[in-house]
Every structure is written in C-alpha cells, then in structure tokens.
Design an enzyme around this catalytic site. Structure first.
Site, PDB file in Angstrom:
ATOM      1  N   THR A   1      33.226 100.800   8.548  1.00 19.44           N
ATOM      2  CA  THR A   1      32.958 101.482   9.826  1.00 19.44           C
ATOM      3  C   THR A   1      33.665 102.841   9.912  1.00 19.44           C
ATOM      4  OG1 THR A   1      34.779 100.238  10.801  1.00 19.44           O
ATOM      5  CG2 THR A   1      32.554  99.353  11.138  1.00 19.44           C
TER       6      THR A   1
ATOM      7  N   GLN B   1      35.098 106.725   8.339  1.00 16.11           N
ATOM      8  CA  GLN B   1      34.432 107.888   7.713  1.00 16.11           C
ATOM      9  C   GLN B   1      34.129 107.648   6.232  1.00 16.11           C
ATOM     10  OE1 GLN B   1      35.535 112.468   7.664  1.00 16.11           O
ATOM     11  NE2 GLN B   1      36.718 111.482   6.066  1.00 16.11           N
TER      12      GLN B   1
ATOM     13  N   ALA C   1      39.967 100.457   4.039  1.00 11.84           N
ATOM     14  CA  ALA C   1      40.452 100.124   5.389  1.00 11.84           C
ATOM     15  C   ALA C   1      41.955 100.337   5.494  1.00 11.84           C
ATOM     16  CB  ALA C   1      40.103  98.673   5.723  1.00 11.84           C
ATOM     17  N   ALA C   2      42.372 100.829   6.644  1.00 14.55           N
ATOM     18  CA  ALA C   2      43.811 101.033   6.913  1.00 14.55           C
ATOM     19  C   ALA C   2      43.972 101.478   8.357  1.00 14.55           C
ATOM     20  CB  ALA C   2      44.374 102.126   6.004  1.00 14.55           C
ATOM     21  N   GLN C   3      45.185 101.357   8.868  1.00 15.73           N
ATOM     22  CA  GLN C   3      45.548 102.104  10.072  1.00 15.73           C
ATOM     23  C   GLN C   3      45.834 103.494   9.511  1.00 15.73           C
ATOM     24  OE1 GLN C   3      46.374 104.247  12.485  1.00 15.73           O
ATOM     25  NE2 GLN C   3      48.509 103.934  11.981  1.00 15.73           N
TER      26      GLN C   3
ATOM     27  N   THR D   1      47.252 108.649  -0.591  1.00 21.31           N
ATOM     28  CA  THR D   1      47.164 109.850   0.233  1.00 21.31           C
ATOM     29  C   THR D   1      48.206 110.905  -0.110  1.00 21.31           C
ATOM     30  OG1 THR D   1      47.595 110.662   2.484  1.00 21.31           O
ATOM     31  CG2 THR D   1      48.481 108.510   1.951  1.00 21.31           C
TER      32      THR D   1
ATOM     33  N   TYR E   1      53.323 105.662   8.257  1.00 29.39           N
ATOM     34  CA  TYR E   1      52.045 105.570   7.543  1.00 29.39           C
ATOM     35  C   TYR E   1      52.243 105.891   6.062  1.00 29.39           C
ATOM     36  CZ  TYR E   1      47.534 107.350   5.793  1.00 29.39           C
ATOM     37  OH  TYR E   1      46.419 107.603   5.031  1.00 29.39           O
TER      38      TYR E   1
ATOM     39  N   HIS F   1      40.398 115.064   3.927  1.00 32.23           N
ATOM     40  CA  HIS F   1      38.976 115.369   3.782  1.00 32.23           C
ATOM     41  C   HIS F   1      38.256 115.021   5.080  1.00 32.23           C
ATOM     42  CE1 HIS F   1      40.033 111.571   1.833  1.00 32.23           C
ATOM     43  NE2 HIS F   1      38.917 111.075   2.364  1.00 32.23           N
TER      44      HIS F   1
HETATM   45  P1  NAP Z   1      39.131 105.811   9.137  1.00 30.93           P
HETATM   46  O1  NAP Z   1      37.905 106.580   9.506  1.00 30.93           O
HETATM   47  O2  NAP Z   1      40.244 105.725  10.115  1.00 30.93           O
HETATM   48  O3  NAP Z   1      38.660 104.323   8.741  1.00 30.93           O
HETATM   49  C1  NAP Z   1      39.584 103.291   8.605  1.00 30.93           C
HETATM   50  C2  NAP Z   1      38.846 101.978   8.449  1.00 30.93           C
HETATM   51  O4  NAP Z   1      39.817 100.910   8.390  1.00 30.93           O
HETATM   52  C3  NAP Z   1      37.916 101.637   9.625  1.00 30.93           C
HETATM   53  O5  NAP Z   1      36.765 101.007   9.136  1.00 30.93           O
HETATM   54  C4  NAP Z   1      38.765 100.650  10.424  1.00 30.93           C
HETATM   55  O6  NAP Z   1      38.000  99.783  11.245  1.00 30.93           O
HETATM   56  C5  NAP Z   1      39.417  99.868   9.298  1.00 30.93           C
HETATM   57  N1  NAP Z   1      40.565  99.071   9.755  1.00 30.93           N
HETATM   58  C6  NAP Z   1      41.646  99.506  10.444  1.00 30.93           C
HETATM   59  N2  NAP Z   1      42.470  98.472  10.712  1.00 30.93           N
HETATM   60  C7  NAP Z   1      41.896  97.367  10.196  1.00 30.93           C
HETATM   61  C8  NAP Z   1      42.247  95.996  10.151  1.00 30.93           C
HETATM   62  N3  NAP Z   1      43.366  95.534  10.723  1.00 30.93           N
HETATM   63  N4  NAP Z   1      41.430  95.123   9.524  1.00 30.93           N
HETATM   64  C9  NAP Z   1      40.283  95.560   8.956  1.00 30.93           C
HETATM   65  N5  NAP Z   1      39.880  96.850   8.973  1.00 30.93           N
HETATM   66  C10 NAP Z   1      40.680  97.744   9.577  1.00 30.93           C
HETATM   67  O7  NAP Z   1      39.766 106.375   7.783  1.00 30.93           O
HETATM   68  P2  NAP Z   1      39.081 107.305   6.661  1.00 30.93           P
HETATM   69  O8  NAP Z   1      39.325 108.733   6.983  1.00 30.93           O
HETATM   70  O9  NAP Z   1      37.708 106.824   6.402  1.00 30.93           O
HETATM   71  O10 NAP Z   1      40.021 106.992   5.415  1.00 30.93           O
HETATM   72  C11 NAP Z   1      39.718 105.903   4.534  1.00 30.93           C
HETATM   73  C12 NAP Z   1      40.968 105.523   3.775  1.00 30.93           C
HETATM   74  O11 NAP Z   1      41.445 106.632   3.028  1.00 30.93           O
HETATM   75  C13 NAP Z   1      42.138 105.087   4.657  1.00 30.93           C
HETATM   76  O12 NAP Z   1      42.840 104.080   3.961  1.00 30.93           O
HETATM   77  C14 NAP Z   1      42.990 106.343   4.758  1.00 30.93           C
HETATM   78  O13 NAP Z   1      44.336 106.005   5.019  1.00 30.93           O
HETATM   79  C15 NAP Z   1      42.787 106.937   3.384  1.00 30.93           C
HETATM   80  N6  NAP Z   1      42.897 108.398   3.300  1.00 30.93           N
HETATM   81  C16 NAP Z   1      42.137 109.191   4.088  1.00 30.93           C
HETATM   82  C17 NAP Z   1      42.211 110.571   3.958  1.00 30.93           C
HETATM   83  C18 NAP Z   1      41.375 111.475   4.813  1.00 30.93           C
HETATM   84  O14 NAP Z   1      41.673 112.670   4.861  1.00 30.93           O
HETATM   85  N7  NAP Z   1      40.305 110.988   5.439  1.00 30.93           N
HETATM   86  C19 NAP Z   1      43.074 111.133   2.998  1.00 30.93           C
HETATM   87  C20 NAP Z   1      43.822 110.276   2.187  1.00 30.93           C
HETATM   88  C21 NAP Z   1      43.715 108.912   2.322  1.00 30.93           C
HETATM   89  P3  NAP Z   1      37.591 100.189  12.768  1.00 30.93           P
HETATM   90  O15 NAP Z   1      36.404 101.082  12.651  1.00 30.93           O
HETATM   91  O16 NAP Z   1      37.304  98.891  13.368  1.00 30.93           O
HETATM   92  O17 NAP Z   1      38.771 100.900  13.356  1.00 30.93           O
HETATM   93  O1  G4F Z   2      44.329 115.622  11.369  1.00 30.91           O
HETATM   94  P1  G4F Z   2      45.667 114.999  11.293  1.00 30.91           P
HETATM   95  O2  G4F Z   2      45.980 113.949  12.288  1.00 30.91           O
HETATM   96  O3  G4F Z   2      45.828 114.501   9.798  1.00 30.91           O
HETATM   97  P2  G4F Z   2      47.097 114.122   8.909  1.00 30.91           P
HETATM   98  O4  G4F Z   2      48.263 113.759   9.745  1.00 30.91           O
HETATM   99  O5  G4F Z   2      47.288 115.223   7.922  1.00 30.91           O
HETATM  100  O6  G4F Z   2      46.576 112.807   8.172  1.00 30.91           O
HETATM  101  C1  G4F Z   2      45.273 112.729   7.621  1.00 30.91           C
HETATM  102  O7  G4F Z   2      45.303 113.160   6.280  1.00 30.91           O
HETATM  103  C2  G4F Z   2      46.092 112.339   5.409  1.00 30.91           C
HETATM  104  C3  G4F Z   2      46.032 112.976   4.017  1.00 30.91           C
HETATM  105  O8  G4F Z   2      47.058 113.927   3.885  1.00 30.91           O
HETATM  106  C4  G4F Z   2      45.526 110.939   5.423  1.00 30.91           C
HETATM  107  F1  G4F Z   2      46.237 110.137   4.586  1.00 30.91           F
HETATM  108  C5  G4F Z   2      45.574 110.377   6.834  1.00 30.91           C
HETATM  109  O9  G4F Z   2      44.962 109.075   6.839  1.00 30.91           O
HETATM  110  C6  G4F Z   2      44.782 111.293   7.745  1.00 30.91           C
HETATM  111  O10 G4F Z   2      43.430 111.226   7.369  1.00 30.91           O
HETATM  112  O11 G4F Z   2      46.799 116.137  11.446  1.00 30.91           O
HETATM  113  C7  G4F Z   2      46.814 117.277  10.603  1.00 30.91           C
HETATM  114  C8  G4F Z   2      47.876 118.248  11.123  1.00 30.91           C
HETATM  115  C9  G4F Z   2      49.243 117.580  11.369  1.00 30.91           C
HETATM  116  O12 G4F Z   2      50.264 118.414  10.897  1.00 30.91           O
HETATM  117  C10 G4F Z   2      49.332 117.491  12.894  1.00 30.91           C
HETATM  118  O13 G4F Z   2      50.654 117.532  13.423  1.00 30.91           O
HETATM  119  O14 G4F Z   2      47.452 118.753  12.402  1.00 30.91           O
HETATM  120  C11 G4F Z   2      48.560 118.749  13.275  1.00 30.91           C
HETATM  121  N1  G4F Z   2      48.075 118.738  14.660  1.00 30.91           N
HETATM  122  C12 G4F Z   2      48.318 119.722  15.585  1.00 30.91           C
HETATM  123  N2  G4F Z   2      47.765 119.372  16.751  1.00 30.91           N
HETATM  124  C13 G4F Z   2      47.386 117.751  15.264  1.00 30.91           C
HETATM  125  C14 G4F Z   2      47.183 118.153  16.587  1.00 30.91           C
HETATM  126  N3  G4F Z   2      46.912 116.589  14.774  1.00 30.91           N
HETATM  127  C15 G4F Z   2      46.204 115.797  15.632  1.00 30.91           C
HETATM  128  N4  G4F Z   2      45.681 114.652  15.149  1.00 30.91           N
HETATM  129  N5  G4F Z   2      46.000 116.134  16.936  1.00 30.91           N
HETATM  130  C16 G4F Z   2      46.471 117.304  17.465  1.00 30.91           C
HETATM  131  O15 G4F Z   2      46.284 117.597  18.659  1.00 30.91           O
END
Ligand code: NAP
Ligand code: G4F
Length: 358
Positions: free
Chosen positions: A16, A18, A87-89, A131, A159, A189
């Site tokens: 569910t 991204q 999946a993750a928080q 990450t 995290y 991303h």
């Molecule tokens: P996301 O949109 O927040 O999706 C997280 C998924 O984990 C959702 O499907 C969520 O379900 C599920 N989930 C959360 N808690 C759960 C639980 N207790 N049991 C089962 N499922 C649970 O994250 P994303 O951006 O797609 O990222 C995917 C993965 O890559 C994550 O592990 C994230 O930490 C990692 N990551 C992301 C980035 C990035 O920039 N996007 C970069 C590095 C690593 P619900 O929809 O129900 O909430």
């Molecule tokens: O978009 P963010 O919340 O992403 P963050 O913290 O970089 O984490 C994301 O990328 C990680 C990979 O490096 C993943 F592992 C993680 O799961 C997630 O996808 O915040 C980006 C930056 C931070 O420095 C934050 O302090 O934006 C700054 N920011 C400034 N104002 C804000 C805001 N972030 C959020 N979410 N909301 C604001 O209003």
C-alpha cells in the site's frame, strides 16, 4: 526447459506504500505472480494500487510486521522465489514520537522474516529496504564527497537506528547462513505517489492548492536540510536488479546531487509561477530533535555492477510532482473523482510534535 518457463512468485511487504505499489506494477509487468502484504486498517488504503490499475492483479495477504505468525503464513501462502521487504514505519519524524514501535516494526520485523525463512528452509532471495538515513552524521562531514557503501553509519534518529539494526541482521544472515540477502541503501526517492507527510509531496501539494486558490500558506521546518532526491519508479528497477545479481551484495542508489529543502520550495513555486517568499513560514512543529543536515549518494558501484543510473534529476522531479498535483486539484474542482489521498488528508494545523515543545 520447464525451469526456464516457470513463473516466479514474489512476496512484497507493504504494497500500500509508494515503493510497494510501484514495485508490484514493475513485477507484474515482468510476468511475476505477485503476493502483497497489507495491514488491517479501520479505513482501507489501496488508493495507490488503484491509481496504478493493479489492485485486481495481485494477491493480497493480511500481515502485520509485529505478528510473527502472520509473516510465517504469508511465506507459506506465497511460496516466494523473491521477497521484497518494503514495509516499515518509514517516517523519520514519527520515529521520535514512537521510538519503541519503530524499533519493533522497522528493525525487528526483518529478523522475524529472516528467521521464518531460515527455519522453513525457504531459499527465497531477500531484499531489505535500507536507507541513506543510516549514514546520519557522516553526511555533513563529507559534504564535498558523496557517500558510498564503505562509509561509516552514524544514525541520528530512532528510525535510522532501527534500519541500521536490520541492515546488520540482513548481513549476518547472509554471511552466517549463506542466504541470498541484500541491503539496498536508497537515498530519498519521491513521486506523485509519495506519502503526504514527506516534505516533497507536502510542498508540491500545498503549492498546487495555493495555485488553484484553496490555500494561502505553506508551513515547514528546517529549510536548510539537503537531500539527494531521485524519482521513485527508477529506483524500483535498481531494487529488482539487486536480486538478479549473481552474488548477494549491498548497493547505494542515489542521483549524486544534493539540494536543500529551500531549493525544492523555490523551484516548486517557480513551476506554479508564484513567489515562494509570499507564502512560506517556518513552524517549529516541523523541526526534529535531530536532523541529518546533508545526504548525497555515490551510485557508481550500482552503475558498474548493475548497469543502473538515475535519469530524472532535481528540476525534472520538481516539475513532475508539482504539475501532477496542480492537475489533480483542477480535476477535483471540476467534480472528477479518482483514487487520490489528498482531499481526505487531515490538516496539520493542530498537530503537536516533539518540535512543538522545543
Ligand atoms: P511508505 O510509503 O511509508 O510505505 C510503508 C509501507 O509499510 C506501507 O505499505 C505501510 O502500510 C506498511 N507498514 C507500516 N507499518 C506496518 C506494519 N506494522 N505492518 C505491516 N505493514 C506496515 O514507504 P516508502 O516510501 O514506500 O518506502 C518503502 C521502504 O523503503 C520503507 O521501508 C522505507 O523505510 C524504505 N526507504 C524509503 C526511502 C524513500 O525515500 N522513499 C528511502 C530509503 C528507504 P500502510 O499503508 O497501512 O501504512
Ligand atoms: O521528506 P522527509 O520527511 O524525509 P527524510 O527525513 O529525509 O526521510 C525519507 O528519506 C529517507 C532516506 O534518506 C527514508 F529512509 C525515509 O523513510 C524517508 O522516506 O524530510 C526531508 C527533510 C528533513 O531534513 C526534514 O527536517 O525535510 C525537512 N523538512 C523541513 N520541513 C521537513 C519539513 N520534512 C517534513 N516531513 N515536513 C516538513 O514540514
């Protein structure tokens, strides 16, 4: 011959989200039989799967990462050749509010899956969504140099600490039990399917609302933070390539460029032909107890060994996100309905955070 024609089974956790949604589409397009886990919520959350028109095409399995039995069951049902643990928080700020459950869901869940695989004797290849946050403090010290697989991890959030635990567990099972387990070390991303709480989507959405007359301001936290932002669908291909590699290995996936939140804001308002200074306010609710100042990645190993490189860079990414958001709000104002989260997303106006008390 029969082996060559076998349809592969993939188990994707977190379909569910991204990445889970884009990955499911990618695997379905490649002919995989995809099993996706989701958790029970009081309100179903399948909008991304519907948006990508794949909701009817995958097999859904209810599974919560805190519940080891449900993980064992998901593996039994899906008989996977490949497991993608997405999946993750995943929200860094929320990990300061809920550090214990983040440790459990984001960190320990990996051990639950790997132990289930080991005990079952299942040979599935395993991908862990690591990450760039794990680098934490290492980022600013090497500002001029992009971070690679050999750099030191110094996490700055619950995290990142949970992810780092899972990163090591993934390596320990690889080395100790000779399992095919890999860590993707992915830098940020983004896409129009990004969760609304993350900064790029929050900015794109609010800029679009201002553009169509539905909002008047955008409240943000740390504008100086720099991130290496890439385009999510391209990172999905890198994830798949890691599991097709001959040897299990960890890879950094990034664009090689870092830009500040302020630059993302400026360019987003430029796309909407507005002046950002007329609308943006800094609000301490969105500041974190600790925030990684700068993250920039070096993807050269992935380029050399997987043949992967990013195509969409910063300005193009901003354009994709803001234009899509403007188009969505314009369609919504005309009465069109389509799978989309924004109209139901709650206002952050009364949100109390750690930053609120700082
Ligand atoms: P996301 O949109 O927040 O999706 C997280 C998924 O984990 C959702 O499907 C969520 O379900 C599920 N989930 C959360 N808690 C759960 C639980 N207790 N049991 C089962 N499922 C649970 O994250 P994303 O951006 O797609 O990222 C995917 C993965 O890559 C994550 O592990 C994230 O930490 C990692 N990551 C992301 C980035 C990035 O920039 N996007 C970069 C590095 C690593 P619900 O929809 O129900 O909430
Ligand atoms: O978009 P963010 O919340 O992403 P963050 O913290 O970089 O984490 C994301 O990328 C990680 C990979 O490096 C993943 F592992 C993680 O799961 C997630 O996808 O915040 C980006 C930056 C931070 O420095 C934050 O302090 O934006 C700054 N920011 C400034 N104002 C804000 C805001 N972030 C959020 N979410 N909301 C604001 O209003």
């Amino acid at each position: 011959m029969e082996g060559l024609l076998k349809v592969k089974n993939a188990l994707v956790t977190g379909v569910t989200g991204q990445d889970g949604a884009y990955l499911t589409k990618y695997l379905l397009d490649k002919g995989y039989n995809v099993y996706g886990t989701y958790r029970r919520l009081s309100t179903p959350n399948f909008w991304r799967l519907r948006h990508l028109e794949i909701f009817e095409k995958l097999n859904l399995i209810s599974c919560d990462l805190s519940d080891a039995g449900s993980i064992v069951e998901a593996i039994k049902i899906s008989k996977p050749d490949e497991i993608y643990h997405m999946a993750a928080q995943s929200f860094v700020e929320a990990s300061f509010e809920t550090p214990v459950s983040t440790g459990d869901i984001t960190g320990l869940s990996v051990t639950r899956i790997l132990e289930a695989l080991r005990q079952d004797g299942c040979n599935a290849k395993f991908y862990f969504a690591g990450t760039s946050e794990m680098f934490g403090e290492t980022g600013p010290r090497t500002n001029e140099r992009a971070l690679n697989e050999n750099d030191v991890f110094r996490p700055m959030s619950p995290y990142a600490a949970a992810k780092l635990y899972a990163y090591w567990i993934t390596r320990i099972y690889r080395e100790g039990y000779k399992m095919f387990t890999v860590n993707g070390i992915l830098f940020n991303h983004e896409s129009p399917l990004r969760g609304m709480e993350f900064v790029t989507r929050k900015i794109a959405n609010e800029v679009a609302k201002i553009r169509v007359g539905l909002s008047r301001e955008l409240k943000l936290g740390n504008l100086d933070a720099k991130r290496d932002w890439g385009y999510a669908p391209e990172y999905i291909e890198a994830i798949w390539l890691m599991l097709q590699n001959k040897v299990p290995k960890d890879f950094v996936i990034a664009t090689g460029e870092a830009h500040s939140v302020r630059e993302f804001v400026e360019k987003s308002f430029d796309v909407a032909k507005l002046n950002w200074q007329d609308y943006v306010k800094v609000d301490k609710r969105f500041l974190r107890p600790l925030d990684v100042p700068c993250l920039r990645g070096d993807y050269s190993l992935a380029n050399r060994e997987l043949g992967w490189k990013p195509k969409t860079k910063f300005i193009k990414l901003v354009e994709i996100m803001v234009k899509e958001e403007i188009s969505r709000w314009e369609r919504w104002l005309k009465g069109e309905t389509f799978p989309w989260d924004a109209p139901n997303y709650p206002s952050e106006d009364r949100l109390l955070t750690r930053g609120h008390r700082m």
